[in-house]
Design an enzyme around this catalytic site. Structure first.
Site, PDB file in Angstrom:
ATOM      1  N   TRP A  17      -9.100  -8.518  -2.685  1.00  0.00           N
ATOM      2  CA  TRP A  17      -8.628  -9.551  -3.618  1.00  0.00           C
ATOM      3  C   TRP A  17      -8.369 -10.979  -2.773  1.00  0.00           C
ATOM      4  CZ3 TRP A  17      -3.313 -11.365  -3.417  1.00  0.00           C
ATOM      5  CH2 TRP A  17      -2.431 -10.955  -2.433  1.00  0.00           C
ATOM      6  N   ASP A  18      -8.863 -10.756  -1.288  1.00  0.00           N
ATOM      7  CA  ASP A  18      -8.781 -11.959  -0.557  1.00  0.00           C
ATOM      8  C   ASP A  18      -9.870 -12.949  -1.190  1.00  0.00           C
ATOM      9  OD1 ASP A  18      -7.789  -9.778   0.831  1.00  0.00           O
ATOM     10  OD2 ASP A  18      -8.625 -10.430   2.670  1.00  0.00           O
TER      11      ASP A  18
ATOM     12  N   GLU B 208       2.369  -4.777   1.630  1.00  0.00           N
ATOM     13  CA  GLU B 208       2.238  -3.239   1.783  1.00  0.00           C
ATOM     14  C   GLU B 208       3.006  -2.490   2.629  1.00  0.00           C
ATOM     15  OE1 GLU B 208      -1.963  -4.106   3.294  1.00  0.00           O
ATOM     16  OE2 GLU B 208      -2.745  -3.517   1.158  1.00  0.00           O
TER      17      GLU B 208
ATOM     18  N   LYS C 189       5.516  -7.743   4.829  1.00  0.00           N
ATOM     19  CA  LYS C 189       4.275  -7.796   5.493  1.00  0.00           C
ATOM     20  C   LYS C 189       3.662  -9.198   5.374  1.00  0.00           C
ATOM     21  CE  LYS C 189      -0.375  -5.422   6.407  1.00  0.00           C
ATOM     22  NZ  LYS C 189      -1.153  -4.617   5.639  1.00  0.00           N
ATOM     23  N   GLN C 190       3.644  -9.618   4.176  1.00  0.00           N
ATOM     24  CA  GLN C 190       2.837 -10.980   3.876  1.00  0.00           C
ATOM     25  C   GLN C 190       3.588 -11.184   2.490  1.00  0.00           C
ATOM     26  OE1 GLN C 190      -1.016  -8.991   2.825  1.00  0.00           O
ATOM     27  NE2 GLN C 190      -1.292 -10.792   1.459  1.00  0.00           N
TER      28      GLN C 190
END
Lengths: 768, 768
Positions: free
Chosen positions: A359-360, A490, A602-603
């Site tokens: 999906w990046d 994640e 994580k992000q």
């Protein structure tokens, strides 16, 4: 992290001194590519020290048999793996019958590498003393041609320094290569034919199972002190290799040079039965141009790329080097000409992660390609997903969905899923949202609506159907809930009601409904075609609407924030600042259960939603959520700092924005995560570009107008970049205190600067 | 499911007719074992059709390198795998130089197998016509001696039916075996020596890495028409095999017989340098007894086992066969003499699942062994965990726990974790509770408190420390919560506040505190020793108490039930009855995410708590929870029906209880799950025993008294069983309408029958 390793330089990546422990890292950092192929910066001559050999052809992959500890229904049996291709760069070098090998020679000095990003080439030079006492000087330069993208060229020079010497160059092709990353040590290549024809050698080989036919080829020219010489080549071949020996007696201080031309032709572009002929044609053309002429062309090609995509930073050479490295690598990886290709997370620099598309691409890369290339490039990226729609529908069917619901894979090469962790493969479904969002983002930026009736709407319908089926009505909450998902963070798996996923699901349904209406009104024949093909009914659409109108969003009254997921407030809410440093990075220090029950992010997750749907929320709401979530964020994904940098800039926290920026822009150059030897983080490089353009410069599209809110880190004197907005190129130069705008061409353009509408006229610098 | 495959018989498992497709299933069903070793019912003679060869030695395992798709911190690098041992049963048979092989001979008729459970032997007979036209009759019988538990014996007979024939028996030992289940196709055995000494052959081999030394041995005796003959054996050996040829001219209708004695000695019981001598001693003893005498002994040994452990069922031969099969297999697997052994989920019948010990041992098997054996057997099973306490502490340390917190592994052979799914390995931590519960259960049943000060308390402290650290205080709920666990229902992963886990955690802490107090008062020297060793402080204990006093339990006011976990009511609550049958079993039909977000329950979870802590809840509460959860339960674990059968019986729902009983008792015989070829479900067989004794007969321990509440399915005329309660054996015979009790020995005993205290006198039948 190693900040002293790569020398600061505005246009080049420079390394000095030979360190065997850095060879694999440098092989990644000095990688070269031209969109059609790429390779790690492996030495041409033999090297017996630790090395990670890799040469990759775009679109050539192998379906490796899945390996898991415990099988779950729905896992893919096979998945596409980035595939090391036959080696064409190899040149064995013998000096008086001793093999040149930096791992075993007596000494190496003046070792230097340069990756020249401005002109697109890689050079290496060193002096070495061999075991036999001969001292030599070696200079090499190589590049993969952007113009003739099937060809690469090497200029390899040896000068004996302390005596005459017999020097043998043995350029070779080698198809007996293995993969660094393989599940079962399978053979991946089936060599069909090795042929040699005077100066030219060819290896025809096909990949096992996928049967991609390729021909790897080479031809060389030899020189003494730059004067071409004609020597007989002494051809040899084995079942999987072809080589030629060029032996020459060379005087002390004379330079013996080989220009090796090589590369790949593939059956995506040629008839698979005529690959040798195609290879010969490519070789003949390249050899007749010669190294120098091809290098000139290469410089011009890169100059064109830099013309629109360069970002300059004055007053901070490391930041300058970082951003150019990112832009350079993105352009080495993907140039947007082929809808069957995409932007792999490691590009052509490594093999980690099967597949090439995450999906990046939609969430991070499309904005970069939209703004720095012709808008057809972004459209080609969207078409990649349209072409995989049938596979996405099949994928959803495997998971029990029906009626044309589409779930795009987490990772893919050809539309099929390439990942096998249940919590990711089956549950990190927000990826579907990014694919719909990219369609919206493309239209918002380009104003090209044609893509939606032609292709995009079918994708939107498949995605809306997926979300509609994926939720269920909770009798307890009297709302639609989404159970068992993994959000962008994640470090949480199988959670209920991840806010980001619920939010983007609701948005996807609404956006599909809105576009069905628009297409019905403005593109009736497409509407009829799509309705017939997808069979949606009014009843179905109203059932979608019921879901989007009644979606549940976890919220805390006390903190006045949306909750990342149900139960987030039950965690032990110790901020990252208060976490003992010895515990970081948690993904290396903690077992998975501990990570999962921790509050650490994580992000960007909730904040990813605030980034994508910024206009749905007030700045105050953003600030509240940023203040709530960022303190728990460990940024252990390369995709994390950029979003936070953009939001910190928007919130006028320029120091924090700058800190995040540094972390994203030199992630690989400074090897923050001690893993650069596995390859570069290509997709997050687009995030770095966003940090400057959307973050510092505050670029947005607001009601069909490009809008800026320029800010500049106090460490910089100025920064500048260009963007192509709807076929007009605007140059932005942000200085401490003021910003200059310019437009190329002969049409004026209106833009918003800090909310004020300004008209920029051609060839006239506008200050704001 | 295949109900016609095994013929109903009260004491034997019978199969008639040869069906190559059933060979692997029958190899499982007719497995034999004696606690020290076991083997699948592989043919002695060569068989080239599909077969799963397996012979296993208790306690001999191999640390196989872990295989996963994606590594998580904390996974074990290696884990213990059940190991196929050298073959000693093989006898190649040649008839006029043609190899007997049922897969390729012209025809097979009158094929019959019998596993005689009463006497503990396996027989097989058939007639076959070979390709060379010779017809023969074959009769075999074999058993693994309970008395000499290193030895097995085979009686193999061939009678030529239509002509004289030259018959060659080639008994052999073969150490070139492989494992059915292996991650990397490693070699597991290192053969050290093959020696032959006249009639005896020996193979010394050690396992790789674990270095278990073994000697496999054999010796044969030959007979014509039951008259022993002395033939020279023609010895041959290779690097990994030893064989002898016994050739004989046999007349039509004469019977040529071989008695093969073989087996294993291992360095757990002998000096590893004297294994051949030990093997020789075992062989000499067995051969001098001879087959017939050993068979007599075998019958006596089994008669002793059946004396206390048999359950009879009148009026339902399939139920009778089912329960005896279960009791027989449990006794073949584990006899309770060695604290280094345990009860593997597949016993000696297959290799699936690494390791040998699950929480099944504590939750399901201990009650069976406590009631049917001397109480030392259950104590030995408890000691197994005490001996692994240090490893459990290490295991917890790997996951970030400190201060002597112990987490027992999900699956183990030697105390180290053998599983590698994060959601199980790291999160299915309720297993720790079962280990503490078994200590409580042992004391409750046997009244032997000595185990607790001697060993058990240290285990309880380690477990209490784990729970104390594993919870965290939720500022939101103002209670201690337990995030990210997998309960007994493995169809939910990484959930928050699984009621069962929270409940048993609270109980464990309270039970540890209670026993610290008791030991302090009654066993002061043990108290001092343990306090010194474990270093607990009053402050620590009060911190434990704070957790147990303030544990959170998810509850629904609306349904007036405890919730299996947070968020359970958000699910789409469609009962199993309303689920389309085509979707069952969901673990074969659905992807994992779909299973996880469904309400379906694999095995008792909340109800497991109601089973274990029955006396904490009223019957009405049980009924409410049973009615809430059972309708969502798919019983796709072999451990599910027994608990539900017990609870249904308690709730006077005898039809439902009987249905559950049938499902558990003939799970393997009727091959419900189409997987019996992989081996039998040994541990759930103890659950079947519980269904009758605790379910139908309603046996409990109530305040130091054995209590019964007998019920009987309407399909049965009567059932009876014995239990050893505190060294008195009580026989219970339940008939339609009345129940009879008897006590062995010369002491009376008081029991509760439906709540009334009754005195049972020796040698007098009591009716109730």
């Amino acid at each position: 992290m190693n900040q002293d390793y790569i020398q600061p330089n505005a246009w080049s990546i420079l390394e000095e001194g030979f360190n065997a422990e850095r060879v694999k890292s440098s092989e990644s950092l000095f990688s070269i590519g031209n969109g059609a192929m790429g390779q790690r910066a492996n030495f041409e001559e033999k090297y017996t020290g630790p090395t990670f050999q890799g040469s990759y052809i775009a679109g050539v992959y192998y379906p490796d048999k899945t390996r898991v500890g415990w099988w779950k229904n729905g896992y893919p049996e096979y998945f596409a793996k980035v595939l090391n291709a036959p080696n064409w760069i190899g040149i064995n070098v013998k000096i008086n019958d001793e093999e040149l090998d930096l791992h075993i020679c007596k000494s190496v000095s003046k070792f230097k590498r340069e990756l020249n990003m401005q002109e697109g080439w890689l050079a290496r030079s060193f002096e070495a003393e061999l075991q036999n006492g001969i001292k030599i000087k070696v200079d090499t330069k190589r590049f993969l041609s952007l113009e003739l993208d099937e060809v690469g060229v090497i200029n390899y020079n040896v000068t004996p320094l302390n005596s005459d010497a017999k020097i043998t160059y043995t350029p070779y092709l080698d198809a007996s290569i293995t993969n660094e990353d393989t599940n079962w040590d399978d053979q991946f290549w089936d060599v069909l034919n090795v042929t040699q024809n005077n100066q030219q050698s060819f290896i025809e080989a096909k990949t096992m199972k996928t049967e991609f036919h390729t021909c790897t080829f080479m031809q060389s020219r030899l020189f003494i002190n730059q004067e071409e010489i004609l020597i007989d080549c002494d051809n040899e071949k084995t079942e999987k290799t072809a080589l030629c020996n060029y032996q020459q007696q060379v005087k002390k201080n004379e330079t013996y040079t080989i220009h090796k031309f090589g590369g790949y032709v593939v059956d995506r572009n040629h008839d698979k039965n005529a690959l040798v002929a195609a290879a010969k044609e490519a070789l003949d053309k390249a050899v007749s141009f010669g190294f120098d002429a091809m290098l000139e062309t290469q410089k011009n090609s890169w100059a064109q790329i830099w013309h629109t995509s360069d970002i300059t930073i004055e007053g901070d050479v490391k930041a300058q080097q970082g951003i150019r490295f990112n832009i350079f690598q993105l352009n080495q990886t993907y140039l947007g000409t082929d809808a069957s290709l995409n932007i792999g997370p490691k590009g052509f620099t490594g093999e980690k992660y099967g597949g090439s598309t995450y999906w990046d691409t939609e969430a991070y890369c499309i904005p970069f390609y939209m703004a720095t290339k012709d808008q057809s490039v972004a459209r080609t990226l969207l078409e990649y997903r349209y072409n995989h729609l049938d596979k996405a529908i099949e994928n959803a069917e495997k998971l029990g969905f029906t009626n044309g619901a589409a779930l795009y894979p987490m990772v893919t090469m050809n539309g099929e899923e390439c990942h096998n962790e249940w919590e990711i493969t089956f549950e990190e479904i927000h990826r579907n949202g990014a694919i719909a969002f990219a369609i919206y983002n493309y239209f918002r930026y380009t104003n090209d609506y044609s893509y939606i009736p032609e292709k995009g709407l079918e994708v939107l319908i498949g995605i809306a159907r997926f979300w509609h089926q994926r939720v269920n009505f909770s009798m307890d909450k009297r709302k639609f809930v989404m159970l068992g998902v993994t959000g962008p963070n994640e470090y949480e798996n199988n959670v209920n009601n991840n806010w980001y996923t619920n939010y983007i699901a609701k948005w996807c349904i609404e956006y599909a409904l809105e576009n069905i209406e628009t297409v019905k009104i403005d593109h009736i024949s497409d509407y009829i075609r799509i309705k017939e093909k997808t069979n949606f009914t009014d009843e179905e659409l109203s059932s979608w609407k019921n879901v989007s109108d009644n979606m549940y969003f976890p919220h805390s009254e006390k903190h006045n924030v949306f909750l990342q997921q149900d139960g987030f407030l039950d965690k032990e809410l110790i901020t990252v600042e208060d976490l003992d440093k010895s515990q970081r990075p948690i993904n290396q220090k903690w077992s998975w259960d501990r990570i999962l029950r921790s509050p650490y992010i994580k992000q960007a997750d909730t904040l990813q939603g605030f980034y994508m749907f910024e206009d749905h929320f007030s700045t105050e709401e953003l600030e509240r959520h940023f203040d709530f979530y960022e303190p728990f964020t460990v940024h252990e994904s390369s995709l994390s700092p950029c979003v936070h940098s953009i939001q910190a800039a928007k919130l006028d926290r320029m120091d924090q924005a700058y800190t995040f920026y540094l972390r994203t822009s030199r992630l690989d150059l400074d090897d923050y995560n001690h893993e650069v030897e596995e390859g570069l983080h290509i997709t997050s490089m687009a995030g770095t570009w966003m940090s400057i353009v959307e973050g510092f410069a505050g670029m947005r599209v607001v009601e069909n107008t490009l809008s800026f809110a320029p800010k500049i880190p106090k460490q910089w004197k100025s920064f500048s970049f260009k963007v192509n907005f709807r076929n007009q190129v605007i140059k932005v130069n942000v200085q401490q205190g003021e910003t200059y705008f310019e437009v190329e061409g002969n049409q004026e353009i209106k833009i918003l600067v800090n909310g004020d509408l300004k008209t920029i006229s051609p060839n006239s610098l506008k200050t704001a």
